[in-house]
Design a protein around this motif. Sequence first.
Motif, PDB file in Angstrom:
ATOM      1  N   GLU A 157       0.832  -1.204   0.000  1.00  0.00           N
ATOM      2  CA  GLU A 157       0.000   0.000   0.000  1.00  0.00           C
ATOM      3  C   GLU A 157       0.868   1.257   0.000  1.00  0.00           C
ATOM      4  O   GLU A 157       0.553   2.238  -0.676  1.00  0.00           O
ATOM      5  CB  GLU A 157      -0.942   0.030   1.211  1.00  0.00           C
ATOM      6  N   ASP A 158       1.955   1.218   0.775  1.00  0.00           N
ATOM      7  CA  ASP A 158       2.859   2.368   0.808  1.00  0.00           C
ATOM      8  C   ASP A 158       3.491   2.611  -0.553  1.00  0.00           C
ATOM      9  O   ASP A 158       3.608   3.751  -1.011  1.00  0.00           O
ATOM     10  CB  ASP A 158       3.965   2.164   1.854  1.00  0.00           C
ATOM     11  N   ARG A 159       3.896   1.524  -1.228  1.00  0.00           N
ATOM     12  CA  ARG A 159       4.497   1.669  -2.559  1.00  0.00           C
ATOM     13  C   ARG A 159       3.481   2.242  -3.540  1.00  0.00           C
ATOM     14  O   ARG A 159       3.790   3.147  -4.319  1.00  0.00           O
ATOM     15  CB  ARG A 159       5.026   0.326  -3.046  1.00  0.00           C
ATOM     16  N   ALA A 160       2.260   1.721  -3.505  1.00  0.00           N
ATOM     17  CA  ALA A 160       1.215   2.206  -4.419  1.00  0.00           C
ATOM     18  C   ALA A 160       0.873   3.661  -4.130  1.00  0.00           C
ATOM     19  O   ALA A 160       0.725   4.468  -5.059  1.00  0.00           O
ATOM     20  CB  ALA A 160      -0.027   1.326  -4.298  1.00  0.00           C
ATOM     21  N   ASN A 161       0.760   4.024  -2.857  1.00  0.00           N
ATOM     22  CA  ASN A 161       0.459   5.407  -2.498  1.00  0.00           C
ATOM     23  C   ASN A 161       1.574   6.350  -2.934  1.00  0.00           C
ATOM     24  O   ASN A 161       1.317   7.452  -3.418  1.00  0.00           O
ATOM     25  CB  ASN A 161       0.223   5.534  -0.992  1.00  0.00           C
ATOM     26  N   LEU A 162       2.818   5.922  -2.775  1.00  0.00           N
ATOM     27  CA  LEU A 162       3.948   6.751  -3.192  1.00  0.00           C
ATOM     28  C   LEU A 162       3.954   6.936  -4.708  1.00  0.00           C
ATOM     29  O   LEU A 162       4.176   8.044  -5.201  1.00  0.00           O
ATOM     30  CB  LEU A 162       5.273   6.136  -2.723  1.00  0.00           C
ATOM     31  N   ILE A 163       3.687   5.874  -5.455  1.00  0.00           N
ATOM     32  CA  ILE A 163       3.656   5.983  -6.916  1.00  0.00           C
ATOM     33  C   ILE A 163       2.529   6.906  -7.345  1.00  0.00           C
ATOM     34  O   ILE A 163       2.684   7.727  -8.253  1.00  0.00           O
ATOM     35  CB  ILE A 163       3.539   4.591  -7.560  1.00  0.00           C
ATOM     36  N   ALA A 164       1.372   6.809  -6.675  1.00  0.00           N
ATOM     37  CA  ALA A 164       0.247   7.703  -6.986  1.00  0.00           C
ATOM     38  C   ALA A 164       0.632   9.152  -6.697  1.00  0.00           C
ATOM     39  O   ALA A 164       0.277  10.056  -7.460  1.00  0.00           O
ATOM     40  CB  ALA A 164      -0.985   7.304  -6.188  1.00  0.00           C
ATOM     41  N   TYR A 165       1.353   9.381  -5.621  1.00  0.00           N
ATOM     42  CA  TYR A 165       1.800  10.737  -5.284  1.00  0.00           C
ATOM     43  C   TYR A 165       2.791  11.252  -6.317  1.00  0.00           C
ATOM     44  O   TYR A 165       2.701  12.382  -6.776  1.00  0.00           O
ATOM     45  CB  TYR A 165       2.418  10.757  -3.888  1.00  0.00           C
ATOM     46  N   LEU A 166       3.751  10.405  -6.711  1.00  0.00           N
ATOM     47  CA  LEU A 166       4.733  10.825  -7.705  1.00  0.00           C
ATOM     48  C   LEU A 166       4.090  11.070  -9.059  1.00  0.00           C
ATOM     49  O   LEU A 166       4.560  11.904  -9.838  1.00  0.00           O
ATOM     50  CB  LEU A 166       5.843   9.778  -7.816  1.00  0.00           C
ATOM     51  N   ALA A 167       3.011  10.351  -9.355  1.00  0.00           N
ATOM     52  CA  ALA A 167       2.305  10.538 -10.626  1.00  0.00           C
ATOM     53  C   ALA A 167       1.648  11.907 -10.707  1.00  0.00           C
ATOM     54  O   ALA A 167       1.398  12.412 -11.808  1.00  0.00           O
ATOM     55  CB  ALA A 167       1.283   9.426 -10.830  1.00  0.00           C
ATOM     56  N   THR A 168       1.370  12.519  -9.557  1.00  0.00           N
ATOM     57  CA  THR A 168       0.775  13.860  -9.583  1.00  0.00           C
ATOM     58  C   THR A 168       1.799  14.904 -10.017  1.00  0.00           C
ATOM     59  O   THR A 168       1.422  16.018 -10.356  1.00  0.00           O
ATOM     60  CB  THR A 168       0.216  14.252  -8.201  1.00  0.00           C
ATOM     61  N   PHE A 169       3.087  14.563 -10.042  1.00  0.00           N
ATOM     62  CA  PHE A 169       4.153  15.477 -10.461  1.00  0.00           C
ATOM     63  C   PHE A 169       4.621  15.112 -11.863  1.00  0.00           C
ATOM     64  O   PHE A 169       5.803  15.011 -12.136  1.00  0.00           O
ATOM     65  CB  PHE A 169       5.335  15.432  -9.488  1.00  0.00           C
ATOM     66  N   SER A 170       3.666  14.862 -12.740  1.00  0.00           N
ATOM     67  CA  SER A 170       3.996  14.522 -14.130  1.00  0.00           C
ATOM     68  C   SER A 170       3.459  15.591 -15.056  1.00  0.00           C
ATOM     69  O   SER A 170       2.519  16.288 -14.742  1.00  0.00           O
ATOM     70  CB  SER A 170       3.389  13.160 -14.493  1.00  0.00           C
ATOM     71  N   GLU A 171       4.071  15.668 -16.206  1.00  0.00           N
ATOM     72  CA  GLU A 171       3.636  16.648 -17.202  1.00  0.00           C
ATOM     73  C   GLU A 171       2.467  16.120 -18.002  1.00  0.00           C
ATOM     74  O   GLU A 171       2.309  14.999 -18.276  1.00  0.00           O
ATOM     75  CB  GLU A 171       4.798  16.969 -18.154  1.00  0.00           C
TER      76      GLU A 171
END
Length: 171
Positions: A157-171
């Motif tokens: 869950e932590d990995r998925a949440n982190l990836i979702a957070y990093l995806a918000t910083f995409s162009e």
Amino acid sequence: MFDTMTFTKIVGSLCGALLIFLLGKWAAETLYHVGGKHGEEVAVYVIEVEGGEAEEEVVAEVNFDTLLETADAGKGERVYGKCRACHKLEAGENAAGPYLYNVVGRDVGVADGFNYSGALNEVADVWTVENLYYFLEDPRGWAPGTSMGFAGLNKSEDRANLIAYLATFSE
């Protein structure tokens, strides 16, 4: 009331009791550890059980689409606190590690101004959700020879949440 001989007898009896205790401890360790060696466990008696063959561990298939749909970027921001020491989210702002802006879907090893170890390019070409997921689980196991010193995130869950957070910083 106490003379020096009585005091000497008391101290001598305490020292004798301590000596007996230490000898008993040494004898018990020698008896209970095979040959007095620590760390080597040998089964003295094995109980056989029907069907006792070891079953193979079932590896659960991860559905990344479902995992990302249920991921919470807000919780991922808290997980990112572990990454903050070495990574920045601003484009081109490298720290001890490369910047993570637009990392989801970015080619591996192309952050401007960062000197990569080369181990990542041997494992993957693009930072897909799957690659990020397995890399964040065990960086050194997924990409042997990587210079990333982080041990990894145990919880999926932590990995998925982190990836979702990093995806918000995409162009």
